[in-house]
Design a protein around this motif. Sequence first.
Motif, PDB file in Angstrom:
ATOM      1  N   THR A 144     -91.786 -45.591  20.154  1.00 45.11           N
ATOM      2  CA  THR A 144     -92.324 -46.905  19.765  1.00 45.11           C
ATOM      3  C   THR A 144     -92.131 -47.883  20.920  1.00 45.11           C
ATOM      4  O   THR A 144     -91.011 -48.095  21.375  1.00 45.11           O
ATOM      5  N   ARG A 145     -93.217 -48.424  21.395  1.00 47.62           N
ATOM      6  CA  ARG A 145     -93.122 -49.410  22.489  1.00 47.62           C
ATOM      7  C   ARG A 145     -92.955 -50.795  21.878  1.00 47.62           C
ATOM      8  O   ARG A 145     -93.846 -51.275  21.175  1.00 47.62           O
ATOM      9  N   ALA A 155    -100.093 -58.017  24.262  1.00 45.10           N
ATOM     10  CA  ALA A 155     -99.845 -57.223  23.052  1.00 45.10           C
ATOM     11  C   ALA A 155    -100.386 -55.797  23.105  1.00 45.10           C
ATOM     12  O   ALA A 155     -99.807 -54.893  22.498  1.00 45.10           O
ATOM     13  N   TYR A 211     -98.175 -52.633  23.401  1.00 44.73           N
ATOM     14  CA  TYR A 211     -97.028 -52.447  22.498  1.00 44.73           C
ATOM     15  C   TYR A 211     -97.433 -52.019  21.087  1.00 44.73           C
ATOM     16  O   TYR A 211     -98.509 -52.361  20.610  1.00 44.73           O
ATOM     17  N   ASP A 212     -96.505 -51.266  20.459  1.00 38.39           N
ATOM     18  CA  ASP A 212     -96.694 -50.853  19.065  1.00 38.39           C
ATOM     19  C   ASP A 212     -96.038 -51.843  18.112  1.00 38.39           C
ATOM     20  O   ASP A 212     -96.315 -51.835  16.915  1.00 38.39           O
ATOM     21  N   CYS A 213     -95.117 -52.632  18.675  1.00 36.10           N
ATOM     22  CA  CYS A 213     -94.289 -53.477  17.818  1.00 36.10           C
ATOM     23  C   CYS A 213     -93.894 -54.729  18.594  1.00 36.10           C
ATOM     24  O   CYS A 213     -93.458 -54.631  19.747  1.00 36.10           O
ATOM     25  N   ILE A 214     -94.087 -55.880  17.997  1.00 40.75           N
ATOM     26  CA  ILE A 214     -93.693 -57.149  18.626  1.00 40.75           C
ATOM     27  C   ILE A 214     -92.723 -57.859  17.694  1.00 40.75           C
ATOM     28  O   ILE A 214     -93.026 -58.071  16.517  1.00 40.75           O
ATOM     29  N   LEU A 248    -103.476 -59.377  12.323  1.00 46.95           N
ATOM     30  CA  LEU A 248    -102.468 -58.492  11.737  1.00 46.95           C
ATOM     31  C   LEU A 248    -101.581 -59.234  10.744  1.00 46.95           C
ATOM     32  O   LEU A 248    -101.416 -60.446  10.820  1.00 46.95           O
ATOM     33  N   ARG A 271     -91.537 -48.031  10.762  1.00 46.26           N
ATOM     34  CA  ARG A 271     -92.596 -48.843  10.162  1.00 46.26           C
ATOM     35  C   ARG A 271     -92.200 -49.430   8.818  1.00 46.26           C
ATOM     36  O   ARG A 271     -93.018 -50.045   8.148  1.00 46.26           O
ATOM     37  N   GLN A 331    -101.382 -49.518  12.698  1.00 45.49           N
ATOM     38  CA  GLN A 331    -101.306 -50.984  12.796  1.00 45.49           C
ATOM     39  C   GLN A 331    -100.086 -51.356  13.618  1.00 45.49           C
ATOM     40  O   GLN A 331     -99.026 -50.781  13.431  1.00 45.49           O
ATOM     41  N   GLN A 332    -100.231 -52.329  14.499  1.00 46.24           N
ATOM     42  CA  GLN A 332     -99.054 -52.808  15.221  1.00 46.24           C
ATOM     43  C   GLN A 332     -98.095 -53.484  14.246  1.00 46.24           C
ATOM     44  O   GLN A 332     -98.533 -54.155  13.314  1.00 46.24           O
ATOM     45  N   ILE A 340     -95.652 -56.398  13.517  1.00 46.33           N
ATOM     46  CA  ILE A 340     -95.347 -57.752  13.976  1.00 46.33           C
ATOM     47  C   ILE A 340     -94.270 -58.277  13.034  1.00 46.33           C
ATOM     48  O   ILE A 340     -94.515 -58.378  11.830  1.00 46.33           O
TER      49      ILE A 340
END
Lengths: 250, 313
Positions: B2-3, B83, B86-89, B110, B123, B144-145, B147
């Motif tokens: 996971t980035r 963004a 990345y997979d996750c912010i 999102l 997730r 889905q990213q 957030i």
Amino acid sequence: MHKIIVCLKRVVDYNVRIRVKPDGSGVITEGLKMSINPFDEIALEEALRIREQGAVDEIIAVSIGPDDCQQQLRTALAMGADRAILVQTGTELEPLGAARSLLKIVEREQPELVLLGKQAIDDDCSQTGQMLAALWGRPQATFASKVEIRDQSVRVTREVDAGLEVIEVDLPAVITTDLRLNEPRYVKLPDIMKAKKKPIETLPLESLGADTAVKLRTLRHETPAPRGKGIMVKDVAELIGALRERGLSA
Amino acid sequence: MTRILVIAEHDGQHVQQSTARCLNCAVQIEAAGADVVVFAAADSTAAVEASKLSGVKRVLLVAQKEKAGSLAAVLAPQIVALAADYDCILAPSTTFGRDLLPRVAALLGLAQVTDIMAVIGPRSFKRPIYAGNAIVTVEVPEGQQVIGTVRSASFKPVGNGAEAPIEPVSVSAALPTHTRFIELQSGSSDRPDLQSAKIVLSGGRGLGSADNFKQLYALADRMGAAVGASRAAVDAGFVPNEMQVGQTGKIIAPDFYLAFGISGAIQHLTGIKDAGTIVAINKDAEAPIFEVADIGLVGDLFEAIKEISEQLR
């Protein structure tokens, strides 16, 4: 200004303690007292005060939800909103869906200002105002504790962790309201009678053409684990002893 | 893998502890760590501080023109420009992150998970609703990213340990001029920060006046503690609002929380329930604060302040 839109969410009253359903599928809300989200009520009060300064002509209260939301919109009209719009839906929207729906109303009504609470006290998301501002391409001033309307802009004092931040945003803009902004007025009986004549327009959610598809999966609800039972001490010496046992080194 | 991108919160020079807590959450999602983006003036030490935090793989330094660098309307388009990698912010669920991240999420189309309090999987997360009276587990579907804002009180800060490279990054995004920073008014204090202090002394309406709060300040200084207050004390004008602890103030998790003359309204308890040890000192034995306190003392709070001060000598 011509118009302010105030967004109101119908929520379980803040005095009611909710319970989680035994099967974890949600929270029991049936039969509970429902109210305007308190932060949204503060937003409406602020709009009314802005009108009393002569700085706006019309205040429109907007809610999204089931027909029962008309009760809260009636309260808003009794407080002093000029008219109301109910976006009807039986399904619960996520903040993004709510923001997209509100954007459709904003595009139709073209207000100079949108006011709403900094968060709803049911889902505690604190997202809708910021999302609406983003989608609208307009400024946001969140967690407002003071609002000063100027000619083409508004100066907002924000309650932030470091203290009070003052920013200035051009109109149109979205402001989300914090607790200390004002104290909402009580509704008087004659106002309730007058409010019955004020119009509530109802629009089915589908008619707006907004994408309100749910994006997150809710897996389960649970009751938070209680803290362990504590002890009572009889004096400060015993208190300090108990604190030292727990590692206090001061 | 996971980035993850963590948005650093800082005061211009120093990285806030909320960033270190947010990184702890990031490491629980992805053990390999996360990138941190710092939006700051080119000469800020914040990027250097961020580069030392455990779990940081890389610091992206996006130079900002002015101090106004924490405005959501200005930062959001720059984060959106980063963004795609990345997979996750993640951002801290402080007033900084709560202001900023929904704007980012909406621009990306999102959903956002507010107040992540536990990581169940990469997730799926737990978050509080109804002022913490219920906990909900939510899952962000594949593709889905993620957030999310991270509830500081639920994660301990990571320590120093990394020596991550700092990479200056320029982003191409149109920045709005419709939002302008005017000033920050803060009751500056030499005491430890409320949200990172190990010991917090807190006063309620029972303190009676702004003047009486001085006794609490004196004890706090002796103990190296921060000072907080209940909403009642803030509303009564005893202390400024940034000292308020509770659902509508700061949610904190010190090792020790000592409440003096605080009755314990639900909204206050929401702000302290992750504290290590809660001590309640109140003359009313029926005060609800005693139901959550680990150690309770029924008695006069001013006597207690005096005696604690003497006995810690």
